[in-house]
Design an enzyme around this catalytic site. Structure first.
Site, PDB file in Angstrom:
ATOM      1  N   CYS A 140     -29.275  -8.640   3.815  1.00  0.00           N
ATOM      2  CA  CYS A 140     -30.349  -8.914   2.844  1.00  0.00           C
ATOM      3  C   CYS A 140     -30.251 -10.342   2.306  1.00  0.00           C
ATOM      4  O   CYS A 140     -31.262 -11.053   2.235  1.00  0.00           O
ATOM      5  CB  CYS A 140     -30.267  -7.908   1.702  1.00  0.00           C
ATOM      6  SG  CYS A 140     -28.595  -7.661   1.053  1.00  0.00           S
ATOM      7  N   HIS A 220     -30.582  -8.574  -5.990  1.00  0.00           N
ATOM      8  CA  HIS A 220     -29.734  -9.769  -6.063  1.00  0.00           C
ATOM      9  C   HIS A 220     -30.572 -10.906  -6.648  1.00  0.00           C
ATOM     10  O   HIS A 220     -31.806 -10.889  -6.565  1.00  0.00           O
ATOM     11  CB  HIS A 220     -29.317 -10.247  -4.670  1.00  0.00           C
ATOM     12  CG  HIS A 220     -28.538  -9.267  -3.853  1.00  0.00           C
ATOM     13  ND1 HIS A 220     -27.346  -8.734  -4.244  1.00  0.00           N
ATOM     14  CD2 HIS A 220     -28.781  -8.758  -2.614  1.00  0.00           C
ATOM     15  CE1 HIS A 220     -26.881  -7.925  -3.292  1.00  0.00           C
ATOM     16  NE2 HIS A 220     -27.742  -7.924  -2.291  1.00  0.00           N
TER      17      HIS A 220
HETATM   18  P1  NAD Z   1     -26.119   4.019   3.563  1.00  0.00           P
HETATM   19  O1  NAD Z   1     -24.751   4.518   3.267  1.00  0.00           O
HETATM   20  O2  NAD Z   1     -27.168   4.135   2.509  1.00  0.00           O
HETATM   21  O3  NAD Z   1     -26.693   4.741   4.859  1.00  0.00           O
HETATM   22  C1  NAD Z   1     -25.936   4.921   6.010  1.00  0.00           C
HETATM   23  C2  NAD Z   1     -26.255   6.281   6.607  1.00  0.00           C
HETATM   24  O4  NAD Z   1     -25.550   6.429   7.828  1.00  0.00           O
HETATM   25  C3  NAD Z   1     -25.846   7.436   5.707  1.00  0.00           C
HETATM   26  O5  NAD Z   1     -26.895   8.379   5.675  1.00  0.00           O
HETATM   27  C4  NAD Z   1     -24.609   8.000   6.390  1.00  0.00           C
HETATM   28  O6  NAD Z   1     -24.456   9.383   6.164  1.00  0.00           O
HETATM   29  C5  NAD Z   1     -24.950   7.726   7.839  1.00  0.00           C
HETATM   30  N1  NAD Z   1     -23.791   7.721   8.754  1.00  0.00           N
HETATM   31  C6  NAD Z   1     -22.482   7.548   8.484  1.00  0.00           C
HETATM   32  N2  NAD Z   1     -21.750   7.609   9.630  1.00  0.00           N
HETATM   33  C7  NAD Z   1     -22.633   7.803  10.647  1.00  0.00           C
HETATM   34  C8  NAD Z   1     -22.508   7.959  12.051  1.00  0.00           C
HETATM   35  N3  NAD Z   1     -21.331   7.918  12.650  1.00  0.00           N
HETATM   36  N4  NAD Z   1     -23.639   8.148  12.767  1.00  0.00           N
HETATM   37  C9  NAD Z   1     -24.862   8.211  12.196  1.00  0.00           C
HETATM   38  N5  NAD Z   1     -25.028   8.075  10.847  1.00  0.00           N
HETATM   39  C10 NAD Z   1     -23.937   7.870  10.095  1.00  0.00           C
HETATM   40  O7  NAD Z   1     -25.948   2.512   4.043  1.00  0.00           O
HETATM   41  P2  NAD Z   1     -27.046   1.358   4.025  1.00  0.00           P
HETATM   42  O8  NAD Z   1     -27.042   0.736   2.678  1.00  0.00           O
HETATM   43  O9  NAD Z   1     -28.302   1.883   4.568  1.00  0.00           O
HETATM   44  O10 NAD Z   1     -26.372   0.315   4.998  1.00  0.00           O
HETATM   45  C11 NAD Z   1     -26.502   0.418   6.408  1.00  0.00           C
HETATM   46  C12 NAD Z   1     -26.254  -0.935   7.020  1.00  0.00           C
HETATM   47  O11 NAD Z   1     -27.231  -1.838   6.511  1.00  0.00           O
HETATM   48  C13 NAD Z   1     -24.904  -1.582   6.722  1.00  0.00           C
HETATM   49  O12 NAD Z   1     -24.522  -2.378   7.812  1.00  0.00           O
HETATM   50  C14 NAD Z   1     -25.217  -2.467   5.538  1.00  0.00           C
HETATM   51  O13 NAD Z   1     -24.308  -3.542   5.412  1.00  0.00           O
HETATM   52  C15 NAD Z   1     -26.602  -2.951   5.915  1.00  0.00           C
HETATM   53  N6  NAD Z   1     -27.419  -3.406   4.793  1.00  0.00           N
HETATM   54  C16 NAD Z   1     -27.422  -2.733   3.620  1.00  0.00           C
HETATM   55  C17 NAD Z   1     -28.175  -3.215   2.564  1.00  0.00           C
HETATM   56  C18 NAD Z   1     -28.171  -2.561   1.224  1.00  0.00           C
HETATM   57  O14 NAD Z   1     -28.257  -3.247   0.234  1.00  0.00           O
HETATM   58  N7  NAD Z   1     -28.102  -1.266   1.125  1.00  0.00           N
HETATM   59  C19 NAD Z   1     -28.943  -4.371   2.734  1.00  0.00           C
HETATM   60  C20 NAD Z   1     -28.986  -4.992   3.980  1.00  0.00           C
HETATM   61  C21 NAD Z   1     -28.196  -4.514   5.009  1.00  0.00           C
END
Ligand code: NAD
Length: 337
Positions: A140, A220
């Site tokens: 992000c 942020h």
């Molecule tokens: P999150 O925890 O909200 O969602 C992740 C999901 O994946 C959950 O539902 C979890 O149960 C599931 N999961 C866990 N292990 C798994 C597996 N082996 N197979 C399939 N699903 C699985 O996380 P998020 O915030 O959505 O983040 C996901 C990615 O995006 C990360 O790389 C993070 O760094 C990136 N990201 C997050 C944000 C943010 O602010 N939330 C912003 C930009 C990028």
């Protein structure tokens, strides 16, 4: 129709699923989840086919009364592309699964840059994804910085970027994150890892970043100083940014004094989940002193990467050029506050 699989249906995955569904050239083949939580429940309610991400846990879904369409292997095998939106580091573990079925994959910003063929930002390097099978949609913060830096580089040239990132402690649903009552230099070492991450998009860029964490969940905030290669009027920069669909300039009359009112505005405007897909730049903060440009921008961590994922799908599969894809994504989602 491009058949898209979404592995990991959390904060990012569920938003990407809705955005993909809104596209005229894409379909959500299915979403994979590890457990039958509230997000699994809403995935079913929305009519997404639900797949078990971990086979041994399939019975948990059955016990919760949620129908499973199959295993993640089947989903990956049948898809044209996978969007991996699992927690940081899990995407790397999943790579061999995507390779096994020769399904191209997008990963998120929590993965290392060296996991993939290229790191992606639609405005900056869309075309470079054409030959790639494994692509990382940058974080992000990196997305937010890249969207500002790309037009400045093209129009004026950029000598140096300095950015202080005041980061939310956690997303609204992340009850285990913090701080609750503190202001942390985070990471305490300088420069922070964000600068090198932006360099995965612009490899010849000179950028230093500093990070902090504060007790907030909404967004942020970036304090940005860009030394340009030419002296520029602030009014010209405002005009340049006004032409960028994913930069929203907050006008003074709106009286939006922070991320709280910004999110409130997004909710009032009918945005799903109150999402702010654009960088929200306070128009009045755009100032120049000689060659130095300054501004404040709010970055909605949960949603700014969502249109980037949609564009990355077309970029990897060679289904559109940057302009066409960005226009379609913007129109279908309603980007441009
Ligand atoms: P999150 O925890 O909200 O969602 C992740 C999901 O994946 C959950 O539902 C979890 O149960 C599931 N999961 C866990 N292990 C798994 C597996 N082996 N197979 C399939 N699903 C699985 O996380 P998020 O915030 O959505 O983040 C996901 C990615 O995006 C990360 O790389 C993070 O760094 C990136 N990201 C997050 C944000 C943010 O602010 N939330 C912003 C930009 C990028």
């Amino acid at each position: 129709m491009i058949q898209v699989a979404i592995n990991g249906y959390g904060t990012i995955g569920k938003r990407v699923a809705d955005a993909v569904r809104a596209q005229p050239d894409m379909e959500v083949l299915g979403v994979a989840k590890t457990r039958p939580n509230f997000e699994a429940e809403t995935a079913i309610e929305k009519g997404f086919a639900l797949y078990a991400a971990i086979e041994e846990r399939e019975h948990l879904f059955e016990e919760a009364g949620l129908d499973i369409a199959g295993s993640v292997d089947e989903l990956v095998a049948d898809a044209d592309i996978v969007v991996d939106a699992t927690p940081s580091g899990i995407g790397a573990e999943n790579k061999s699964l995507y390779e096994e079925y020769e399904t191209p994959a997008l990963y998120q910003g929590g993965e290392d840059a060296d996991l993939v063929d290229m790191s992606f930002n639609a405005r900056s390097n869309f075309e470079d994804a054409a030959d790639a099978d494994h692509v990382r949609v940058v974080s992000c913060n990196t997305t937010g910085l890249s969207r500002v830096i790309a037009p400045l580089r093209e129009e004026y040239g950029v000598e140096k970027v300095r950015a202080t990132l005041v980061r939310r402690g956690g997303d609204p649903g992340q009850t285990s994150r913090g701080p609750i009552n503190d202001i942390l230099p985070n990471p305490v070492t300088i420069p922070s890892h964000h600068g090198p991450d932006v360099e995965t998009i612009f490899d010849d860029l000179d950028i230093d970043t500093l990070g902090m964490k504060v007790p907030a969940t909404l967004m942020h905030m970036h304090s940005l100083n860009v030394t340009l290669e030419a002296e520029v009027d602030a009014a010209d920069v405002r005009e340049l940014f006004a032409d960028e669909s994913r930069l929203f300039l907050i006008p003074e009359h709106m009286a939006i004094d922070g991320s709280g009112k910004l999110k409130e505005y997004a909710l009032d405007a009918g945005r799903p989940r109150g999402d702010v897909w654009e960088n929200a730049i306070w128009e009045d903060s755009i100032s120049t002193v000689g060659r130095d440009l300054y501004l404040f921008q709010g970055i909605h961590q949960e949603s700014d990467v969502v249109p980037e994922n949609v564009d990355a799908i077309r970029a990897v599969l060679g289904e559109a050029d940057a302009e066409e894809s960005i226009e379609t994504t913007d129109e279908t989602l309603g980007i441009g506050l």
